[in-house]
Motif scaffolding. Structure first.
Motif, PDB file in Angstrom:
ATOM      1  N   HIS A  30       0.845  -1.202   0.000  1.00 52.42           N
ATOM      2  CA  HIS A  30       0.000   0.000   0.000  1.00 52.42           C
ATOM      3  C   HIS A  30       0.881   1.252   0.000  1.00 52.42           C
ATOM      4  O   HIS A  30       1.910   1.287   0.663  1.00 52.42           O
ATOM      5  CB  HIS A  30      -0.882  -0.030   1.250  1.00 52.42           C
ATOM      6  CG  HIS A  30      -2.005   0.954   1.221  1.00 52.42           C
ATOM      7  ND1 HIS A  30      -1.808   2.297   1.471  1.00 52.42           N
ATOM      8  CD2 HIS A  30      -3.327   0.811   0.972  1.00 52.42           C
ATOM      9  CE1 HIS A  30      -2.965   2.928   1.374  1.00 52.42           C
ATOM     10  NE2 HIS A  30      -3.917   2.048   1.072  1.00 52.42           N
ATOM     11  N   SER A  31       0.435   2.260  -0.745  1.00 53.91           N
ATOM     12  CA  SER A  31       1.277   3.456  -0.885  1.00 53.91           C
ATOM     13  C   SER A  31       1.408   4.215   0.442  1.00 53.91           C
ATOM     14  O   SER A  31       2.325   5.022   0.603  1.00 53.91           O
ATOM     15  CB  SER A  31       0.683   4.377  -1.948  1.00 53.91           C
ATOM     16  OG  SER A  31      -0.605   4.798  -1.518  1.00 53.91           O
ATOM     17  N   GLY A  32       0.500   3.966   1.404  1.00 53.65           N
ATOM     18  CA  GLY A  32       0.569   4.680   2.676  1.00 53.65           C
ATOM     19  C   GLY A  32       1.566   4.101   3.673  1.00 53.65           C
ATOM     20  O   GLY A  32       1.830   4.706   4.717  1.00 53.65           O
ATOM     21  N   ALA A  33       2.147   2.937   3.369  1.00 56.47           N
ATOM     22  CA  ALA A  33       3.060   2.281   4.322  1.00 56.47           C
ATOM     23  C   ALA A  33       4.323   3.127   4.477  1.00 56.47           C
ATOM     24  O   ALA A  33       5.035   3.380   3.512  1.00 56.47           O
ATOM     25  CB  ALA A  33       3.398   0.877   3.860  1.00 56.47           C
ATOM     26  N   ARG A  34       4.567   3.587   5.717  1.00 56.64           N
ATOM     27  CA  ARG A  34       5.722   4.467   5.959  1.00 56.64           C
ATOM     28  C   ARG A  34       6.898   3.705   6.584  1.00 56.64           C
ATOM     29  O   ARG A  34       8.050   4.059   6.363  1.00 56.64           O
ATOM     30  CB  ARG A  34       5.333   5.596   6.913  1.00 56.64           C
ATOM     31  CG  ARG A  34       4.387   6.611   6.357  1.00 56.64           C
ATOM     32  CD  ARG A  34       5.098   7.599   5.439  1.00 56.64           C
ATOM     33  NE  ARG A  34       4.123   8.559   4.935  1.00 56.64           N
ATOM     34  CZ  ARG A  34       3.299   8.324   3.906  1.00 56.64           C
ATOM     35  NH1 ARG A  34       3.353   7.175   3.260  1.00 56.64           N
ATOM     36  NH2 ARG A  34       2.432   9.237   3.517  1.00 56.64           N
ATOM     37  N   ALA A  35       6.577   2.702   7.393  1.00 52.14           N
ATOM     38  CA  ALA A  35       7.636   1.941   8.064  1.00 52.14           C
ATOM     39  C   ALA A  35       7.117   0.547   8.398  1.00 52.14           C
ATOM     40  O   ALA A  35       5.909   0.331   8.475  1.00 52.14           O
ATOM     41  CB  ALA A  35       8.073   2.646   9.337  1.00 52.14           C
ATOM     42  N   PHE A  36       8.063  -0.375   8.567  1.00 48.07           N
ATOM     43  CA  PHE A  36       7.726  -1.765   8.850  1.00 48.07           C
ATOM     44  C   PHE A  36       8.546  -2.185  10.068  1.00 48.07           C
ATOM     45  O   PHE A  36       9.772  -2.208  10.011  1.00 48.07           O
ATOM     46  CB  PHE A  36       8.078  -2.603   7.611  1.00 48.07           C
ATOM     47  CG  PHE A  36       7.813  -4.076   7.723  1.00 48.07           C
ATOM     48  CD1 PHE A  36       6.829  -4.582   8.565  1.00 48.07           C
ATOM     49  CD2 PHE A  36       8.537  -4.979   6.943  1.00 48.07           C
ATOM     50  CE1 PHE A  36       6.574  -5.955   8.648  1.00 48.07           C
ATOM     51  CE2 PHE A  36       8.295  -6.350   7.010  1.00 48.07           C
ATOM     52  CZ  PHE A  36       7.318  -6.835   7.860  1.00 48.07           C
ATOM     53  N   ILE A  37       7.822  -2.420  11.183  1.00 42.54           N
ATOM     54  CA  ILE A  37       8.532  -2.931  12.366  1.00 42.54           C
ATOM     55  C   ILE A  37       8.480  -4.444  12.284  1.00 42.54           C
ATOM     56  O   ILE A  37       7.407  -5.047  12.267  1.00 42.54           O
ATOM     57  CB  ILE A  37       7.879  -2.462  13.679  1.00 42.54           C
ATOM     58  CG1 ILE A  37       7.710  -0.938  13.664  1.00 42.54           C
ATOM     59  CG2 ILE A  37       8.722  -2.895  14.882  1.00 42.54           C
ATOM     60  CD1 ILE A  37       7.040  -0.385  14.913  1.00 42.54           C
ATOM     61  N   THR A  38       9.652  -5.078  12.175  1.00 43.84           N
ATOM     62  CA  THR A  38       9.698  -6.508  11.879  1.00 43.84           C
ATOM     63  C   THR A  38      10.768  -7.212  12.695  1.00 43.84           C
ATOM     64  O   THR A  38      11.755  -6.592  13.113  1.00 43.84           O
ATOM     65  CB  THR A  38       9.946  -6.738  10.370  1.00 43.84           C
ATOM     66  OG1 THR A  38      10.236  -8.114  10.141  1.00 43.84           O
ATOM     67  CG2 THR A  38      11.124  -5.910   9.857  1.00 43.84           C
ATOM     68  N   HIS A  39      10.563  -8.502  12.910  1.00 47.37           N
ATOM     69  CA  HIS A  39      11.556  -9.304  13.617  1.00 47.37           C
ATOM     70  C   HIS A  39      12.699  -9.704  12.690  1.00 47.37           C
ATOM     71  O   HIS A  39      13.594 -10.425  13.078  1.00 47.37           O
ATOM     72  CB  HIS A  39      10.895 -10.549  14.203  1.00 47.37           C
ATOM     73  CG  HIS A  39      10.335 -11.471  13.145  1.00 47.37           C
ATOM     74  ND1 HIS A  39       9.458 -11.025  12.181  1.00 47.37           N
ATOM     75  CD2 HIS A  39      10.532 -12.777  12.895  1.00 47.37           C
ATOM     76  CE1 HIS A  39       9.137 -12.042  11.389  1.00 47.37           C
ATOM     77  NE2 HIS A  39       9.783 -13.113  11.799  1.00 47.37           N
ATOM     78  N   ALA A  40      12.643  -9.249  11.418  1.00 50.74           N
ATOM     79  CA  ALA A  40      13.698  -9.507  10.436  1.00 50.74           C
ATOM     80  C   ALA A  40      13.785 -10.978  10.028  1.00 50.74           C
ATOM     81  O   ALA A  40      14.864 -11.485   9.723  1.00 50.74           O
ATOM     82  CB  ALA A  40      15.060  -8.989  10.924  1.00 50.74           C
ATOM     83  N   GLY A  41      12.638 -11.649  10.005  1.00 46.75           N
ATOM     84  CA  GLY A  41      12.580 -12.970   9.359  1.00 46.75           C
ATOM     85  C   GLY A  41      12.693 -12.759   7.859  1.00 46.75           C
ATOM     86  O   GLY A  41      12.321 -11.697   7.352  1.00 46.75           O
ATOM     87  N   SER A  42      13.195 -13.761   7.149  1.00 50.50           N
ATOM     88  CA  SER A  42      13.505 -13.523   5.734  1.00 50.50           C
ATOM     89  C   SER A  42      12.258 -13.201   4.913  1.00 50.50           C
ATOM     90  O   SER A  42      12.292 -12.343   4.034  1.00 50.50           O
ATOM     91  CB  SER A  42      14.246 -14.715   5.150  1.00 50.50           C
ATOM     92  OG  SER A  42      13.426 -15.867   5.180  1.00 50.50           O
ATOM     93  N   HIS A  43      11.126 -13.867   5.180  1.00 52.74           N
ATOM     94  CA  HIS A  43       9.921 -13.592   4.383  1.00 52.74           C
ATOM     95  C   HIS A  43       9.497 -12.133   4.515  1.00 52.74           C
ATOM     96  O   HIS A  43       9.242 -11.460   3.526  1.00 52.74           O
ATOM     97  CB  HIS A  43       8.769 -14.512   4.796  1.00 52.74           C
ATOM     98  CG  HIS A  43       8.909 -15.892   4.259  1.00 52.74           C
ATOM     99  ND1 HIS A  43       8.764 -16.172   2.923  1.00 52.74           N
ATOM    100  CD2 HIS A  43       9.202 -17.062   4.872  1.00 52.74           C
ATOM    101  CE1 HIS A  43       8.958 -17.469   2.741  1.00 52.74           C
ATOM    102  NE2 HIS A  43       9.226 -18.036   3.909  1.00 52.74           N
ATOM    103  N   GLY A  44       9.449 -11.660   5.758  1.00 53.99           N
ATOM    104  CA  GLY A  44       9.061 -10.279   6.015  1.00 53.99           C
ATOM    105  C   GLY A  44      10.014  -9.304   5.340  1.00 53.99           C
ATOM    106  O   GLY A  44       9.592  -8.353   4.684  1.00 53.99           O
TER     107      GLY A  44
END
Lengths: 489, 489
Positions: free
Chosen positions: B328-342
């Motif tokens: 989505h164009s509104g996504a500004r940041a992604f807080i992630t556990h840094a799994g490869s899929h994510g």
């Protein structure tokens, strides 16, 4: 690069142009076979030699095939003078381009997005560096492995056979020893091959940089390799395998040729590549004698003086549509010098081969295919009518060869992307992203002892040694004290 | 393989089925997330545990994130008991399948053309060997590098950082030393990880063979890797890079979610993968406190007890359409556990990341992306409201992160063949050719000292030594004779 090296470059240039890119091919005024084509412009530069000079350089190829009457030293001398002539020719051509100031400034003004070149002769690479343009290399390989070294690619001599050894990937201890020695000598061979270009690089670029370092900046390596011909070996992320780039370019045969080749026994295709158009008379006689005794027709690419007594089933032609002939269902065997283009065409169309390698990478190529039992290798210097007849009989009448090459051909043709499309893809990729820096391995920042972790191993060995020595000393001290104590008791 | 490992296997299974192949997926009766899908059949086998057991194994993940109050030994103990529980779970599952005789005979009768498996748990590989079926491996990597070793791929510790080190490809001398030590310890780690499977292999196959040897027979390695995430390193001919296999699978958001996320400041996506669905209370409070202070909306995948005081701009959801949100164009940041899929999804859609790695390959993944300046890494164990706010502010308001990830994303998405299509292509390739033996390197016929040419080097060193000693002796003899002669004179 001229000769067979030009084939792949031309194919990509044409396809790039067809897809709407502006492609400029820079070639010398006089050359063996380079010239205009579809969908690209050519820019020629003057050279201080004429067609006769090129022909004289080419003719040395025939001298080299002169039969075994020569002594060993004579052979070496002939070979050496041939190499010297070819090197001189390449150096003159390179200098005529690099030190043509007006041409170089003209090229600089064009703001090219990428340079496609065969770095076997690194002229294109030097221009790319001077003008700051990312480079795509298209090549079969450099005999001293400068390409592998510059790409930072591991190449363990324990199972990666070196150029000129004719080894496979399964080597005996003796072969591994020789292969390792050859690997040790490669840097020296590179010096010999490129010392003049190193000097030209300094003069042209005005910086203390060798050809190896210039090449290590290449964005993408398009290697005319395939693991049906080559043995499996490590590759790097910026190496792309495009062996067999011309396989699918196919046209029907001209009508007269089509009717001539048709017949129940099929036909044999015989070519020795662009560098050799005729053979010494006695060798020619051997071939004709053998051909007289087989039921197949033979189409021989032969541009010299027509010899006497050519049998009826043999057709000599100055030029043959080799790929189209091999693609014909009547093709029974392919007599080839085992140059990579020919082999890939034979492989593509599954025609068993009689290989008579002449030089360069050809003896290695030939052994590789022979190890897969899709053809036989004959020595052109000691060939006889009998050995040739044996070879033809093997590949034509022993169905094993045909079956093997059909299996290998199926593997060769089964690739996710056609090699020509793949070459164009990665060329466009480099244009889109202004290079491919993220594919360049960090190995280029290491010197050789860092690369092999020799400094780390030295440290670890020292630590282990110190620990061992200290332990032994402590133990000695302890035993001595114990002894003293006992005495005191 | 369950959990995130299942995602890629399922995608390929579905696509293979869609293309008309008969695909049978063999899964345990009870699992974390494996189950039926489109275009494939499932075959389940009974296991001696229930859903509650799986949930208890999963819950250990939450224990591991417990905050820093634990002492070092406590942490190690927690970690060790977690690893032991997971290993026990994997072993029981494997044995339930392998020693289910009727199921194995049923599988044998199906005459499968190929086995697709994740060899991190080598159950599928053992069945493939037993039934003589060629194997395609789909994996992210095995922490002790057993995959790299079994594929015969060089992996110089001088620039290929090892698992768990968090190093990049540019290492200081100290880092290279540690990396080399880790490389030396890898075989030991492999023993620890696979000793039980080695034992199972012997019981199941009835031959003296370890997991490493079974894996070295694999036809194709589909690696969920890409050089926008990984550092350039050597690969082998039978390794195919398919990182980012799910990038292009995209659907519009549900209407209510679409209207919720819209707004001038955009939104943040927050997920910690399938293995962790809730956090310790104090950590949750820190996140909520930070989210309260940012203008962006936050969508948090959270399946635990809903905490008190959830701010208005935060939406907790048991499941989120992560890929569609990131697209989505509104996504500004992604807080992630840094799994490869994510990470591949974030990379695919160019969303800058705040990475809070939990374990496994995640700390390495996070450092890799951080080194490319497309996100920041925070330590989940010591996270504070301030550090989280700093991280979010960095990636949302410093345009550098967005620009860098857009460049990296363009490189990641620019591939000649879509990774899912490529995976299917090579799977079908193995089926067509009954394996890919010609891509298997001869390195498998060598032992380690042959591989490193140590025997050859020993011979060469001996020869040099003997020559030097003989020369010195000859010289001595010559000098002595000369001296004697002079005396006589």
């Amino acid at each position: 690069m001229d000769g067979s090296h030009w084939v792949g470059v031309k194919a990509i240039a044409q396809e790039m142009g067809r897809r709407g890119h502006k492609v400029t091919v820079v070639i010398p005024e006089i050359s063996i076979r380079m010239g205009p084509g579809e969908h690209y412009d050519t820019l020629t530069f003057p050279v201080p030699y004429d067609q006769a000079y090129i022909e004289s350089v080419m003719a040395t190829n025939k001298d080299v095939i002169k039969r075994s009457s020569q002594s060993f030293t004579e052979k070496i001398r002939t070979k050496f003078s041939q190499v010297k002539r070819i090197a001189g020719f390449l150096h003159i051509t390179a200098e005529s381009l690099l030190f043509n100031d007006s041409l170089i400034s003209h090229l600089a003004e064009q703001n090219f997005d990428a340079v496609l070149t065969d770095p076997m002769v690194p002229t294109g690479s030097l221009i790319a560096r001077k003008l700051g343009i990312p480079t795509i290399n298209l090549l079969r390989g450099i005999p001293c492995s400068l390409d592998i070294k510059s790409a930072g690619c591991p190449s363990p001599p324990s199972y990666v056979p070196r150029f000129f050894t004719r080894y496979t990937d399964k080597m005996s201890f003796k072969e591994r020893t020789v292969n390792t020695l050859v690997a040790f000598l490669e840097p020296l061979l590179c010096r010999l091959m490129f010392w003049y270009f190193d000097e030209i690089a300094y003069r042209f670029l005005g910086e203390e940089i060798g050809v190896a370092e210039v090449l290590s900046d290449s964005a993408i390596w398009l290697l005319r390799m395939d693991f049906t011909l080559e043995f499996p070996r490590p590759i790097m992320p910026n190496m792309v395998l495009v062996g067999g780039i011309n396989c699918n370019v196919r046209h029907p045969l001209p009508e007269d040729l089509e009717s001539w080749v048709s017949g129940e026994h099929g036909f044999v295709v015989f070519t020795l590549g662009t560098m050799v158009s005729e053979l010494p008379e006695e060798t020619t006689a051997i071939f004709l004698d053998a051909f007289r005794q087989i039921p197949q027709k033979v189409i021989w690419r032969y541009s010299g003086k027509v010899p006497d007594g050519v049998p009826e089933n043999v057709k000599l032609m100055k030029w043959v549509p080799q790929n189209d002939l091999l693609a014909h269902s009547g093709a029974r065997a392919f007599i080839t010098h085992a140059g990579s283009h020919g082999l890939f065409e034979g492989l593509c169309h599954a025609v068993p081969m009689v290989m008579v390698p002449l030089g360069g990478d050809q003896p290695d190529n030939a052994e590789r295919l022979a190890s897969r039992e899709v053809g036989v290798v004959l020595d052109i210097y000691s060939i006889t009518t009998e050995s040739l007849l044996w070879g033809l009989n093997e590949v034509i009448n022993d169905t094993r060869y045909k079956e093997n090459i059909q299996t290998l051909s199926a593997l060769h043709r089964d690739r996710p992307v056609d090699p020509l499309d793949l070459s164009v893809y990665w060329t466009e990729y480099v244009m889109r992203h202004k290079g491919a820096k993220h594919l360049r391995s960090a190995v280029h920042d290491l010197n050789w002892f860092q690369y092999f972790s020799l400094d780390v191993l030295a440290l670890l060995a020292t630590v282990v040694l110190v620990v061992v020595i200290l332990s032994v000393q402590c133990l000695k001290l302890f035993i001595r004290k114990l002894g003293r104590k006992r005495k005191q008791d």
